[in-house]
Write an enzyme that holds these catalytic residues in place. Structure first.
Site, PDB file in Angstrom:
ATOM      1  N   ASP A 129      15.035   3.745  14.412  1.00 11.76           N
ATOM      2  CA  ASP A 129      14.234   2.746  13.033  1.00 11.76           C
ATOM      3  C   ASP A 129      15.046   1.343  13.395  1.00 11.76           C
ATOM      4  O   ASP A 129      16.266   1.523  14.028  1.00 11.76           O
ATOM      5  CB  ASP A 129      14.416   4.002  12.292  1.00 11.76           C
ATOM      6  N   HIS A 186       8.920  -0.597  13.094  1.00 12.66           N
ATOM      7  CA  HIS A 186       9.669  -0.384  12.808  1.00 12.66           C
ATOM      8  C   HIS A 186      10.887  -0.079  13.596  1.00 12.66           C
ATOM      9  O   HIS A 186      11.402   0.955  14.127  1.00 12.66           O
ATOM     10  CB  HIS A 186       9.808   1.638  12.317  1.00 12.66           C
ATOM     11  N   GLU A 246       3.015   1.818   8.472  1.00 14.85           N
ATOM     12  CA  GLU A 246       3.972   0.661   7.907  1.00 14.85           C
ATOM     13  C   GLU A 246       3.910  -1.012   8.594  1.00 14.85           C
ATOM     14  O   GLU A 246       5.521  -0.987   9.153  1.00 14.85           O
ATOM     15  CB  GLU A 246       4.665   0.938   7.275  1.00 14.85           C
TER      16      GLU A 246
HETATM   17  C1  ACM Z   1       7.287   7.106   6.058  1.00 15.62           C
HETATM   18  O1  ACM Z   1       7.779   7.291   4.950  1.00 15.62           O
HETATM   19  N1  ACM Z   1       7.124   5.810   6.343  1.00 15.62           N
HETATM   20  C2  ACM Z   1       6.277   8.037   6.312  1.00 15.62           C
END
Ligand code: ACM
Ligand code: ZN
Length: 682
Positions: free
Chosen positions: A187, A264, A320
């Site tokens: 991440d 991410h 996201e």
């Molecule tokens: C997440 O909580 N973005 C999977």
């Protein structure tokens, strides 16, 4: 998914095991609660020096022997008192993970179809032995898991946790029959697994100048070399990772690695900026999907990941993505044109489909967060429904297998008790009872559709969890509640029974050196939320001069006058939101002119997710709904503040009116979301 079977084997006899049973209020002291059991006659005294016999195929025998010996149990072929035996057929057992445990006065015997089943039967026996050291009541237990996938996710990116820590958690989780450990390995805050071909991922992108995610996030969000004197972070070498995978395997746990894409990925794009749309470091979190180099990178990384992790499922994140740079990037645009993709959602979907084909060609299955549904879901992908149960239903209707982990029930990074009593968390409120009450299969699904719900998982994202002790604190006992949700049939569950067992489990875990939440001193939900409030506005119509935010609609236009005040969580269906950059302006029509003595509403502030108290609230009244007289203007200096705060904005005095208006504004400087639960009029 398993459906219910016959629940009782044989007759019940109660006399001879009163001591242990009384201590456990008549319930079997086993967690997760087994599928079926029946008390027998007498008590089995299990001597600490007894030799146990394991009869299983090569590796399982060796694994179970080593496991037991580590716990001080002697194992040998002469053992008669305790036998763990695999068989080709065990009556009443279909699942490889199921077992039958028979305890009589003379001996205990576990039968199962596989090593995993023996391991779980052994856990049940060990729990009974711990609970009833003076003698285990005779009992027959037939047990199988409800779900095949019973997972816990640990985020080791935001704050790196070493191999010893992860092994310690496997010890605890496997004992409660968790069989998947999902590691969020990559991440923005750090890449955590060695990849030979891309050394900068671990020489650079695994290290940052700030120890805590929060300092890093609030600062420049930079990385530094491993040798930098400020370097904080870490990663698993390939050798360590293999050892961890093997350690897990020896506890019948599969590690599911997660490698985030296409978003991410700030840390990757700082190390290898050429994989972003503009090629500039520190500008992007999304890979460029237009460039072939991106696929080359992803495939090379996944090839090494597959060499380390035997897991059938390889998690590729997918959540996201901002997708912003794709809209203007010539490479991304060219890809969209060439592939006939109509929007950036389809561009993301193109990447996921392509990566899925790659994984399938290598005998693996793609797993991803539910955003992989957007723009068209990949055909064989397993969807992790985190944005809510309806996302799981959507995936099931597409024919995809689903692991249910909706934020509301399964995000154990939320507060587990009154926020003022807890270390800072990301927000929310997920006490033990709530996660325990989670039902992963919505009743809108047909039995065939329900089969596609392969399991459930609790997720521990670690933005606000800087230490190992804190991570354990967030895990226990909530992970154990999830274990029971995942293993036990709903009809066998009972909150009262689980709560009693959880109190004991917490004591045991603490004795074994785990830092758990202090369950026996739990405070519980916000006092205001415990009972409805009677007031003049209840059931009255609310007119929204400015719209509420649909993302958190609560009970819609009834929310502010339904007599129900909210708990610690803005997500509990009682708090209504007004979006960032918007404001609140509502009018309640009391139907007739009434004498008024107080008008007030509560707001909350939770800094992490951007929820702020209003800077100004104006309460006014009117006789005709046109001309309003302000009663009070309440100003509040909004501050950045880590404390979760609740504040009542209220007028008291004497007035008479039919219409009550409340306006609230967020501070421009923060622009946060406003949340309020009820306008209480007296
Ligand atoms: C997440 O909580 N973005 C999977
Ligand atoms: Zn691009």
């Amino acid at each position: 998914m398993r459906t219910g079977k016959i629940l009782l084997i044989g007759a019940i006899c109660v006399l001879s095991h009163v001591a242990c049973e009384t201590r456990h209020e008549g319930a079997l002291p086993v967690t997760p609660v087994p599928e079926a059991y029946a008390w027998g006659r007498g008590v089995f005294e299990l001597d600490k020096n007894a030799v146990w016999r394991v009869e299983a195929s090569g590796e399982d025998k060796e694994i179970l022997t080593a496991y037991l010996e580590k716990r001080g149990v002697s194992v040998g072929d002469s053992g008669e008192k305790v036998e763990l035996v695999t068989k080709d057929v065990v009556e009443g057992i279909d699942s490889e993970e199921g077992y039958v445990l028979t305890i009589s006065r003379r001996r205990a015997r576990v039968e199962a179809l596989s090593g995993a089943g023996l391991f779980y039967g052994t856990q049940t026996l060990l729990q009974l032995w711990t609970a009833c050291p003076e003698g285990i009541p005779a009992v027959t237990i037939r047990d199988e898991p409800r779900f095949a996938y019973r997972g816990i996710m640990l985020d080791v990116s935001r704050h790196f946790r070493d191999k010893d820590f992860v092994e310690k958690q496997i010890d605890a989780l496997a004992a409660y029959k968790i069989n998947r450990l999902h590691l969020h390995l990559t991440d923005a805050a750090g890449w955590r697994v060695e990849i030979d071909r891309y050394p900068r991922l671990t020489e650079f992108a695994a290290w940052r100048p700030q120890a805590t995610w929060k300092e890093w996030w609030n600062g420049k969000r930079e990385y530094c070399g491993r040798t930098d004197s400020r370097a904080s972070g870490g990663f698993y070498t390939k050798e360590e990772m293999r050892e961890l995978v093997d350690y897990a395997r020896r506890h019948y746990v599969t590690i599911v690695p997660e490698i985030e894409m296409p978003s991410h990925s700030e840390e990757v794009l700082a190390a290898y900026p050429e994989l972003s749309c503009t090629g500039e470091p520190y500008r992007h979190g999304d890979f460029c999907i237009g460039k072939e180099e991106t696929f080359e990178f992803i495939e090379n990384v996944l090839t090494e990941v597959m060499e380390i992790f035997p897991s059938e499922y390889i998690h590729v994140g997918g959540d996201e993505a901002s997708k912003a740079s794709w809209k203007t990037c010539p490479d991304c645009q060219a890809r969209m044109k060439a592939e006939g993709l109509k929007d950036v959602d389809e561009l993301q979907s193109y990447l996921i489909h392509r990566v899925e084909r790659f994984l399938n060609d290598h005998g693996r299955k793609l797993m991803g967060w539910d955003e992989i549904l957007d723009g068209g879901v990949a055909p064989n992908a397993v969807v992790m429904a985190w944005r809510g149960v309806p996302k799981g239903v959507e995936a099931v209707r597409e024919g995809n297998p689903v692991v249910m982990n909706p934020g509301q029930y399964c995000y154990i990074d939320s507060y587990q008790d009154a926020p003022y009593s807890q270390p800072e968390a990301i927000g929310g409120y997920l006490p033990l009872e709530k996660i325990y009450g989670f039902e992963p299969v919505p009743d809108t699904l047909s039995p065939e559709e329900a089969e596609l719900i392969i399991g459930t998982e609790a997720n521990l994202f670690a933005e606000y969890i800087p230490t190992a002790e804190h991570m354990e604190y967030m895990l226990y006992p909530r992970a154990i509640a999830l274990a029971e949700v995942a293993w036990s049939l709903p009809g066998n569950k009972s909150w009262e029974s689980f709560h009693r067992r959880a109190l004991r489990i917490v004591d045991e875990l603490r004795k074994r050196g785990y830092n758990t939440f202090d369950l026996k001193n739990e405070i519980g939900n916000r006092e205001e939320a415990k009972a409805p409030v009677a007031h003049l506005g209840v059931g009255k119509t609310v007119k929204y001069n400015a719209p509420a935010w649909e993302a958190y609609p609560a009970a819609g236009e009834r929310t502010l006058t339904d007599g129900l005040r909210g708990g610690w969580n803005y997500n509990d269906g009682r708090w209504q939101a007004f979006a960032a950059g918007e404001w609140m302006d509502v009018v309640i029509d009391l139907g007739e002119e009434r004498p008024l003595h107080s008008i007030g509403a509560d707001f909350m502030q939770i800094y992490g997710p951007g929820v702020f108290l209003p800077e100004r609230v104006v309460i006014s009244v009117s006789a005709d709904g046109e001309k309003y007289t302000p009663l009070v203007k309440i100003e509040h200096k909004v501050r950045r503040d880590d404390q979760v705060t609740f504040k009542r904005y209220e007028w008291t005095g004497s007035a008479s009116a039919r219409y009550v208006r409340m306006e609230a504004d967020a501070a421009k400087e923060f622009g946060g979301v406003l949340f309020t639960d009820e306008i209480v009029i007296k």
